[in-house]
Write a protein that holds these residues in place. Structure first.
Motif, PDB file in Angstrom:
ATOM      1  N   ASP A 175      -1.555   4.665  -1.574  1.00  0.00           N
ATOM      2  CA  ASP A 175      -0.815   5.396  -2.144  1.00  0.00           C
ATOM      3  C   ASP A 175      -0.764   5.066  -3.768  1.00  0.00           C
ATOM      4  O   ASP A 175      -0.755   3.913  -4.343  1.00  0.00           O
ATOM      5  N   LYS A 176       0.374   5.800  -4.378  1.00  0.00           N
ATOM      6  CA  LYS A 176       0.806   5.329  -6.271  1.00  0.00           C
ATOM      7  C   LYS A 176       1.552   3.848  -5.293  1.00  0.00           C
ATOM      8  O   LYS A 176       1.762   3.248  -6.899  1.00  0.00           O
ATOM      9  N   HIS A 177       2.161   3.559  -4.738  1.00  0.00           N
ATOM     10  CA  HIS A 177       3.717   2.553  -4.449  1.00  0.00           C
ATOM     11  C   HIS A 177       2.513   1.273  -4.095  1.00  0.00           C
ATOM     12  O   HIS A 177       3.264   0.732  -3.198  1.00  0.00           O
ATOM     13  N   GLY A 178       1.344   1.647  -3.053  1.00  0.00           N
ATOM     14  CA  GLY A 178       0.053   0.811  -3.078  1.00  0.00           C
ATOM     15  C   GLY A 178      -0.037   0.735  -1.517  1.00  0.00           C
ATOM     16  O   GLY A 178      -0.059  -0.085  -0.763  1.00  0.00           O
ATOM     17  N   ASP A 185       9.865  -0.764  -0.677  1.00  0.00           N
ATOM     18  CA  ASP A 185       8.387  -1.159  -0.060  1.00  0.00           C
ATOM     19  C   ASP A 185       7.860  -0.634   0.186  1.00  0.00           C
ATOM     20  O   ASP A 185       8.211   0.409   1.158  1.00  0.00           O
ATOM     21  N   CYS A 186       6.692  -1.009   1.289  1.00  0.00           N
ATOM     22  CA  CYS A 186       5.766  -0.292   2.232  1.00  0.00           C
ATOM     23  C   CYS A 186       6.798  -0.511   3.728  1.00  0.00           C
ATOM     24  O   CYS A 186       6.709  -2.010   4.240  1.00  0.00           O
ATOM     25  N   ILE A 187       6.922   0.836   4.106  1.00  0.00           N
ATOM     26  CA  ILE A 187       7.317   0.362   5.799  1.00  0.00           C
ATOM     27  C   ILE A 187       6.899   1.522   6.630  1.00  0.00           C
ATOM     28  O   ILE A 187       5.920   2.291   6.600  1.00  0.00           O
ATOM     29  N   THR A 246       4.224   3.705   4.489  1.00  0.00           N
ATOM     30  CA  THR A 246       4.652   5.027   3.771  1.00  0.00           C
ATOM     31  C   THR A 246       5.786   3.741   2.791  1.00  0.00           C
ATOM     32  O   THR A 246       6.813   3.070   3.370  1.00  0.00           O
ATOM     33  N   TYR A 247       5.741   4.386   1.758  1.00  0.00           N
ATOM     34  CA  TYR A 247       7.378   3.715   0.768  1.00  0.00           C
ATOM     35  C   TYR A 247       8.118   4.643   0.997  1.00  0.00           C
ATOM     36  O   TYR A 247       8.421   5.846   1.279  1.00  0.00           O
TER      37      TYR A 247
END
Length: 132
Positions: free
Chosen positions: A30-33, A48-50, A41-42
């Motif tokens: 996604d847009k957050h990597g 951070d991604c979790i 998911t962000y």
């Protein structure tokens, strides 16, 4: 027969070279990597991604008529003033802000309200939708 097999293999090789038959693992960032196919998911609070399903506080859907049982997860900020709620039906998490109500904490945003009295409970428009 050998000629048909050779033509077919050549066709597959050509497709893989131009990208049609090639699957790239992790291409759904996604847009957050965050990689959704890996369950990430962000988190706005953690920046951070979790993985939602790995969080300590999980809430279960209350509606027993649904064909599936969804879960929601909650993460709190370090000072406990904000609660980030992850719902399957929303593309992004919701940040709820803590309010003080007669000594009881409630986190709110718009029509959503989270309380921790006798376990966590999440309401939407005053209707209980998830509980722990």
């Amino acid at each position: 027969m050998k000629r048909k097999l050779l033509v077919f293999c050549s066709f597959l090789l050509l497709l893989s070279k131009i990208g049609y038959a090639q699957v790239i693992t992790g291409a759904d960032r996604d847009k957050h990597g965050c990689i959704g196919s890996a369950g990430y998911t962000y988190s706005q609070l953690k920046k951070d991604c979790i993985r939602v399903f790995e969080q300590k506080i999980k809430l279960h859907q209350v509606d027993s008529t649904a064909n599936y049982k969804a879960i929601a997860a909650v993460i709190f900020s370090a000072d406990n003033r904000k609660a980030e709620v992850f719902l399957a039906s929303y593309p992004e998490s919701l940040i709820l802000i803590r309010t003080l109500k007669k000594g009881k904490y409630i986190w709110k945003k718009g029509k959503f309200e989270l309380s921790n009295q006798n376990g966590y409970k999440l309401k939407e428009a005053k209707k209980l939708i998830y509980s722990s």
